[in-house]
Design a protein around this motif. Sequence first.
Motif, mmCIF file in Angstrom:
data_model
loop_
_atom_site.group_PDB
_atom_site.id
_atom_site.type_symbol
_atom_site.label_atom_id
_atom_site.label_comp_id
_atom_site.label_asym_id
_atom_site.label_seq_id
_atom_site.Cartn_x
_atom_site.Cartn_y
_atom_site.Cartn_z
ATOM 1 N N VAL A 13 22.335 -16.113 -7.881
ATOM 2 C CA VAL A 13 21.624 -15.301 -6.892
ATOM 3 C C VAL A 13 21.695 -13.823 -7.271
ATOM 4 C CG1 VAL A 13 21.645 -14.522 -4.490
ATOM 5 C CG2 VAL A 13 21.856 -16.954 -5.018
ATOM 6 N N ASP A 14 22.863 -13.359 -7.703
ATOM 7 C CA ASP A 14 23.007 -11.963 -8.111
ATOM 8 C C ASP A 14 22.116 -11.649 -9.312
ATOM 9 O OD1 ASP A 14 24.852 -11.603 -6.107
ATOM 10 O OD2 ASP A 14 26.593 -11.843 -7.406
ATOM 11 N N ARG A 15 22.012 -12.611 -10.222
ATOM 12 C CA ARG A 15 21.148 -12.392 -11.380
ATOM 13 C C ARG A 15 19.677 -12.336 -10.963
ATOM 14 N NH1 ARG A 15 20.866 -16.166 -16.849
ATOM 15 N NH2 ARG A 15 19.564 -14.729 -18.075
ATOM 16 N N ILE A 16 19.290 -13.167 -10.007
ATOM 17 C CA ILE A 16 17.913 -13.130 -9.509
ATOM 18 C C ILE A 16 17.623 -11.775 -8.863
ATOM 19 C CG2 ILE A 16 16.360 -14.084 -7.765
ATOM 20 C CD1 ILE A 16 17.553 -16.821 -8.341
ATOM 21 N N LEU B 124 14.824 -9.038 -9.895
ATOM 22 C CA LEU B 124 13.712 -8.937 -8.955
ATOM 23 C C LEU B 124 12.950 -7.621 -9.055
ATOM 24 C CD1 LEU B 124 12.214 -10.402 -6.716
ATOM 25 C CD2 LEU B 124 13.843 -9.461 -5.073
ATOM 26 N N PRO B 125 13.588 -6.443 -9.207
ATOM 27 C CA PRO B 125 12.796 -5.201 -9.342
ATOM 28 C C PRO B 125 11.840 -5.228 -10.525
ATOM 29 C CG PRO B 125 15.079 -4.682 -8.829
ATOM 30 C CD PRO B 125 15.033 -6.145 -9.110
ATOM 31 N N ASP B 126 12.271 -5.740 -11.670
ATOM 32 C CA ASP B 126 11.371 -5.829 -12.822
ATOM 33 C C ASP B 126 10.215 -6.779 -12.541
ATOM 34 O OD1 ASP B 126 13.009 -4.103 -14.227
ATOM 35 O OD2 ASP B 126 14.194 -5.720 -15.117
ATOM 36 N N ALA B 127 10.504 -7.893 -11.860
ATOM 37 C CA ALA B 127 9.434 -8.831 -11.515
ATOM 38 C C ALA B 127 8.440 -8.179 -10.549
ATOM 39 C CB ALA B 127 10.032 -10.096 -10.905
ATOM 40 N N LEU B 128 8.937 -7.412 -9.574
ATOM 41 C CA LEU B 128 8.042 -6.745 -8.630
ATOM 42 C C LEU B 128 7.197 -5.683 -9.322
ATOM 43 C CD1 LEU B 128 10.390 -6.342 -5.530
ATOM 44 C CD2 LEU B 128 8.629 -8.063 -5.921
ATOM 45 N N MET C 54 9.000 -13.649 -17.540
ATOM 46 C CA MET C 54 10.353 -13.285 -17.145
ATOM 47 C C MET C 54 11.328 -14.391 -17.507
ATOM 48 S SD MET C 54 10.421 -10.239 -15.763
ATOM 49 C CE MET C 54 11.947 -10.253 -14.815
ATOM 50 N N PRO C 55 12.572 -14.048 -17.864
ATOM 51 C CA PRO C 55 13.560 -15.079 -18.229
ATOM 52 C C PRO C 55 14.115 -15.778 -16.999
ATOM 53 C CG PRO C 55 14.551 -12.904 -18.383
ATOM 54 C CD PRO C 55 13.102 -12.684 -18.053
ATOM 55 N N ASP C 56 14.894 -16.812 -17.267
ATOM 56 C CA ASP C 56 15.573 -17.545 -16.205
ATOM 57 C C ASP C 56 16.669 -16.660 -15.603
ATOM 58 O OD1 ASP C 56 15.986 -20.220 -14.939
ATOM 59 O OD2 ASP C 56 17.972 -19.985 -15.818
ATOM 60 N N PRO C 57 16.908 -16.686 -14.287
ATOM 61 C CA PRO C 57 16.383 -17.653 -13.315
ATOM 62 C C PRO C 57 15.159 -17.196 -12.521
ATOM 63 C CG PRO C 57 18.265 -16.523 -12.388
ATOM 64 C CD PRO C 57 18.087 -15.967 -13.764
ATOM 65 N N ILE C 58 14.772 -15.903 -12.608
ATOM 66 C CA ILE C 58 13.647 -15.441 -11.800
ATOM 67 C C ILE C 58 12.353 -16.099 -12.265
ATOM 68 C CG2 ILE C 58 13.182 -13.441 -13.266
ATOM 69 C CD1 ILE C 58 12.960 -13.561 -9.415
ATOM 70 N N GLY C 59 12.231 -16.374 -13.563
ATOM 71 C CA GLY C 59 11.047 -17.047 -14.066
ATOM 72 C C GLY C 59 10.913 -18.454 -13.520
ATOM 73 N N THR C 60 12.042 -19.158 -13.440
ATOM 74 C CA THR C 60 12.016 -20.516 -12.884
ATOM 75 C C THR C 60 11.638 -20.509 -11.413
ATOM 76 O OG1 THR C 60 13.660 -21.300 -14.469
ATOM 77 C CG2 THR C 60 13.412 -22.565 -12.448
ATOM 78 N N GLU D 3 18.697 -14.151 0.445
ATOM 79 C CA GLU D 3 19.076 -12.749 0.311
ATOM 80 C C GLU D 3 18.009 -11.892 0.975
ATOM 81 O OE1 GLU D 3 21.757 -11.187 -1.068
ATOM 82 O OE2 GLU D 3 22.721 -13.149 -1.301
ATOM 83 N N GLU D 4 18.433 -10.751 1.499
ATOM 84 C CA GLU D 4 17.517 -9.892 2.239
ATOM 85 C C GLU D 4 16.376 -9.397 1.363
ATOM 86 O OE1 GLU D 4 19.839 -6.778 3.860
ATOM 87 O OE2 GLU D 4 20.764 -8.026 5.417
ATOM 88 N N ASP D 5 16.655 -9.096 0.101
ATOM 89 C CA ASP D 5 15.616 -8.573 -0.778
ATOM 90 C C ASP D 5 14.501 -9.597 -0.988
ATOM 91 O OD1 ASP D 5 17.100 -6.230 -1.076
ATOM 92 O OD2 ASP D 5 18.240 -7.065 -2.753
ATOM 93 N N VAL D 6 14.876 -10.869 -1.156
ATOM 94 C CA VAL D 6 13.862 -11.912 -1.313
ATOM 95 C C VAL D 6 13.122 -12.133 -0.003
ATOM 96 C CG1 VAL D 6 13.475 -14.301 -2.027
ATOM 97 C CG2 VAL D 6 15.276 -12.969 -3.107
ATOM 98 N N GLN D 7 13.819 -12.021 1.116
ATOM 99 C CA GLN D 7 13.153 -12.157 2.413
ATOM 100 C C GLN D 7 12.162 -11.015 2.652
ATOM 101 O OE1 GLN D 7 16.395 -12.425 5.181
ATOM 102 N NE2 GLN D 7 17.027 -14.469 4.492
ATOM 103 N N TYR D 8 12.501 -9.804 2.200
ATOM 104 C CA TYR D 8 11.560 -8.694 2.298
ATOM 105 C C TYR D 8 10.285 -8.997 1.509
ATOM 106 C CZ TYR D 8 15.413 -5.888 4.160
ATOM 107 O OH TYR D 8 16.445 -5.398 4.925
ATOM 108 N N LEU D 9 10.450 -9.592 0.328
ATOM 109 C CA LEU D 9 9.291 -9.949 -0.475
ATOM 110 C C LEU D 9 8.423 -10.986 0.239
ATOM 111 C CD1 LEU D 9 7.627 -9.998 -3.088
ATOM 112 C CD2 LEU D 9 9.293 -11.629 -4.017
#
Length: 343
Positions: free
Chosen positions: A165-168, A172-176, A200-206, A234-240
């Motif tokens: 989760v921390d890696r995601i 996340l900023p680069d993905a956004l 994007m690499p794993d795990p955000i790509g997956t 996580e709050e950041d993903v919920q914001y997205l």
Amino acid sequence: MLSLVLETVSGWFGAFQTTMDNLEFFAFDFRYVVYALVFLGVLMAYEGLRQFATRGETQNEARNRRMRMIASGKTEAEILDIFKPKDKKGLLSNLPFVGDLHAALKTAGIMMPAEVFAIGCSLGFVVFAAAASQVANMFLAFGLAASFFLFLPLVYVSNARQKRVDRIISQLPDALDLMARGLKVGHPLNATLHSVANEMPDPIGTEMGIVVDQVSYGDDLVDAMRDLAKRIPEEDVQYLAVAVGIQHGTGGDLGRILSTLSRVIRGRMTMRRKIRAISSEGRLSAIFLSMLPVFIGVFTSITAPSYYGDVMDDPMFVPIALIIVTLVVLNAIVLRKLVNFRF
């Protein structure tokens, strides 16, 4: 002549007795050798399974597990069925501590059914407890078995889940930013998600690939993003997910919103690092104070076994020991709450 015969027979008898004593000694030692070999076998099997489950990726492999599965010929439906946690959690859903084990394993990236994981830990607990009880105290054997095969696996899953989760969140900023650039040049949102899943690499790509697969098979984009927020609580993903849902319903400049959200997430990550550095002394003190009673108890039991052994038969020993253990655990929990800042 008779005395010579008696001396010879006595010598033979003494040699035979010595041989039997040596054989008995070796048999006694051989039993412990077997126990040691059994322990080493279990340890090697556990290490082999651990390395198999956590083996690293090489540069020649695909960037993430989803792309590797696509390259192996699996369909998007099979990939979605594997990676997306099902709503039905199975028989473990009503049990304490392991009720969310299915979703935890998926979030941690461990592709193993929760039932198989629980059965494996239970079998390991039974086998280790039965073997250890032959050479150690029953209470100690069950305590070690519970620690190695019940407590440590859950801690490992929790740590693996948190690391992923921390890696995601760190990716996340680069993905956004990648999504925002695609939207600003006129690409649709689905195309920007597809580019994130492929580049994007794993795990955000997956995780983004799962969203793309859900949309490809008829799910609404808002529902797919909501499922992503459920998998990564996580709050950041919920914001997205909220930003995409609002834009999908009312319209607006989603690229600008994603750029702003990317800056906010980077600022939150910087603040987390600062707070973690400031609170490092308190966290170290909490760990030391929590482990000190355990260290004293273990050291005393090793250096002076009679210190506790002489009073174990007293009827008040077990209640007092339980009270002490409870207080030590509560002390560790309170200290962790004092130095664990949630923001």
